[in-house]
Motif scaffolding. Structure first.
Motif, short mmCIF file in Angstrom:
data_model
loop_
_atom_site.label_atom_id
_atom_site.label_comp_id
_atom_site.label_asym_id
_atom_site.label_seq_id
_atom_site.Cartn_x
_atom_site.Cartn_y
_atom_site.Cartn_z
N SER A 62 5.96 2.77 0.46
CA SER A 62 4.98 1.76 0.30
C SER A 62 5.25 0.68 1.26
N ILE A 100 0.84 -1.20 0.10
CA ILE A 100 0.04 -0.20 -0.05
C ILE A 100 0.97 1.21 -0.10
N ILE A 125 -2.74 7.34 4.04
CA ILE A 125 -2.67 6.62 2.97
C ILE A 125 -2.86 7.36 1.77
N ASN A 173 -5.55 1.75 -3.62
CA ASN A 173 -5.01 1.89 -1.90
C ASN A 173 -6.32 1.92 -0.86
#
Length: 189
Positions: A40, A33, A56, A62
């Motif tokens: 990441s 993610i 995020i 995602n």
């Protein structure tokens, strides 16, 4: 035969450790993610550490993947809740919908609670739910953490690509007249 038994015991011990680490935020591997800061991550340890500074990255992919990372909030110090049904009833009556980021916010009054929005208690799942053909909204009660209630929020709309998954912390006032929300991660929801 003893070598086989020993190998099986070692395998079972290794598997138990792997499972415990996965649930408690160790090295369990998820789908990678991406975060807003460009990092990441693909495991709970890195995810929990990265979420101290960054949210995020807002992309459909995602956001969908973020559901895999809900279990990262199940830290070893999370305590089980015995009186879940009464706590969920309290949350339903007192938590204002607009106090947390959800797709429900614009469809309710400023002071409406989840009960007023039509949330139903599902004791088997330890959850509050608003489920229809258009919406899948749930607040799962997961435990106590440092005096607060740990919940998982699942918010999905069937029309379009809106999805949101995140842990949150709820604080109940001593007189049980209010429930306040805070983000589980320092970087926010």
């Amino acid at each position: 035969m003893q070598k086989v038994i020993m190998l099986i015991k070692n395998f079972v011990s290794s598997l138990a450790v792997f499972v415990l680490l996965g649930v408690s935020g160790g090295c369990y591997s998820n789908t990678p993610i991406e975060l807003q800061n460009g990092a990441s991550v693909d495991n709970c340890s890195d995810y929990n550490e990265a979420r101290k500074q960054s949210k995020i990255k807002e992309q459909s992919r995602n956001v969908s993947i973020s559901s895999e990372y809900l279990s990262c909030s199940l830290l070893p110090e999370v305590e089980p809740i015995v009186e879940a049904e009464s706590i969920l009833k309290l949350i339903n009556r007192k938590l204002k919908v607009r106090s947390i980021p959800t797709s429900l916010g614009m469809s309710v009054g400023r002071k409406d609670t989840f009960e007023a929005a039509g949330a139903v208690l599902n004791a088997d799942k330890q959850a509050l739910e608003i489920v229809s053909d258009e919406r899948n909204f749930k607040i799962f009660l997961k435990g106590r953490l440092n005096g607060k209630l740990l919940v998982w929020v699942v918010d999905e709309l069937s029309q379009g690509a809106y999805r949101s998954y995140y842990p949150a912390l709820l604080s109940v006032s001593e007189d049980e007249e209010s429930v306040l929300v805070s983000s589980f991660y320092e970087s926010g929801f």
